[in-house]
Design an enzyme around this catalytic site. Structure first.
Site: not given
Lengths: 284, 156
Positions: A219, A223, A227
């Protein structure tokens, strides 16, 4: 430039070119060198290195740390200058986040958080450099010096999963190291096996806890990568598809991205602090 | 988007950067901030100390002023008493001196008077005889009337 390129190649070519890395590695025939096409890069497999993102990552990290050290060596307690104040502001910001989120004594956590936050922040900020400036210049050099058709050159290290997962991997190793150090090997394994449902449900517990553990680095790394990759991709789509009307669209997306850039750096730092704090908590 | 050696490279770079930050960046700012915190704490402490000192000094000075006033009043009082005493003494002395001078003068006057009386007494007989001679027209035998004349002189 983007327009001219977009006319001489398809939109797909343009985007693929901008999302590929300049790769140096071992060719299937055994010799080491630059990959001239995405296919060559893929054939190299694991024994390859992304010269562009790795280089920018190292350059940005070293520049920021040396600059901080330069400021730190000239820092005075009584007459701080503007630059010192600026760095101290960042320093105290990170220090406060650490003292709020990390309840134990560990002299590594705060410098680790500072390094992560500023390094990622600066790497993300490269996303705000217009997509074709440096990449375009690098492509020209590549064409005339190295004989590339379209030399790829990514300048945003955090759009490379190797970069984000490399950092997440270290955080993961630290989490495991501190878990074992503070809870003991038995305590660490016990948390995986005997929670949340007690020892008679061990297989079930493991099924829950092991993915939870593995989800931490994934994660963290994905992440950040997701992004920034999505942000970069949208810049590329705007540049490739909108022609002359791209400027206002770029502006709107860049303003939005101004939020994403520090937010993602902050999230990476905060999650690291939270994970390491959990690793210091005594075993249940 | 292949996973390759870059992940290892980034991992190593990260470790080195964090090590560098722990050793050569973080302590610089931590020390500066710590020193500033200490300086401010010391300054506040010194200010409080100064205030306490000022208070005790002003208390002290008020006390001393009070003492000085008291001792000044004491000294003035003493001086007044002493002055009065000196005046009294001087008056006393002057009176004694005046008495002494007056007594001496009195004595001298008396002495003078006595001397004059003695002189007159000595000359009484001579004057008496001379008067009597004039009255009688002849010499009086002084020795014959010696006793009577002495008696007369003694009566004077």
């Amino acid at each position: 430039m983007a327009k001219a390129e977009a006319e001489s190649q398809t939109v797909q070519d343009y985007i693929v070119h901008h999302l590929a890395n300049l790769t140096w590695g071992r060719h299937p025939d055994g010799h080491w060198g630059l990959a001239h096409t995405p296919e060559e890069a893929a054939e190299m497999g694991f024994l390859a290195i992304h010269v562009d993102t790795m280089g920018w990552s190292l350059a940005i990290g070293a520049a920021f740390l040396l600059w901080f050290r330069w400021v730190g060596l000239r820092a005075t307690a009584h007459k701080p200058g503007a630059i010192q104040n600026f760095v101290e502001m960042i320093f105290e910001f990170v220090d406060n986040r650490v003292s709020e989120g990390f309840m134990f004594k560990n002299r590594l956590i705060a410098p680790l958080s500072l390094t992560l936050f500023i390094w990622i922040l600066l790497m993300n900020t490269m996303d705000l450099v217009p997509v074709d400036w440096i990449t375009g210049i690098a492509a020209l050099i590549g064409e005339h010096v190295f004989g590339f058709h379209h030399m790829p050159f990514k300048i945003v290290p955090t759009t490379d999963p190797n970069i984000t997962m490399g950092m997440a991997l270290n955080v993961f190793l630290l989490v495991i190291w501190y878990s074992i150090k503070n809870k003991g090997l038995g305590g660490f394994l016990g948390e995986l096996a005997f929670h949340p449902f007690g020892k008679w449900m061990m297989p079930f517990n493991l099924m829950i806890e092991i993915p939870t553990l593995l989800a931490k680095p994934v994660s963290l790394g994905l992440r950040l990568f997701g992004n920034l990759y999505a942000g970069e991709l949208l810049f590329l789509l705007i540049a490739a598809l909108l022609g002359l009307y791209q400027l206002p669209a770029h502006f709107v997306w860049a303003v939005f991205h101004l939020l994403v850039v520090p937010l993602q750096a902050f999230v990476f730092m905060m999650l690291t602090i939270v994970y390491l704090n959990a690793a210091h908590e005594p075993a249940h | 988007m292949n996973i390759n050696l870059t992940i290892i490279g980034q991992s190593i770079a990260f470790a080195v950067f964090v090590w560098f930050c722990v050793k050569h960046v973080w302590p610089l700012f931590a020390n500066v901030l710590e020193e500033r915190k200490r300086t401010i704490a010391d300054g506040l402490e010194a200010a409080a100390e100064g205030e306490r000192k000022l208070e005790s000094a002003s208390r002290d000075s008020a006390e001393r002023l009070e003492q000085a006033k008291a001792s000044a009043a004491d000294i003035i009082d003493q001086a007044n008493r002493r002055a009065a005493q000196i005046i009294d003494d001087a008056k006393q002395q002057a009176r004694v001196e005046a008495d002494r001078i007056m007594a001496a003068n009195q004595a001298e006057i008396e002495q003078e008077a006595n001397r004059a009386r003695e002189e007159l007494r000595g000359q009484v007989s001579v004057i008496a005889i001379a008067g009597a001679e004039k009255v009688l027209g002849r010499a009086i035998d002084q020795s014959a009337n010696e006793a009577m004349l002495n008696e007369l002189a003694a009566e004077l």
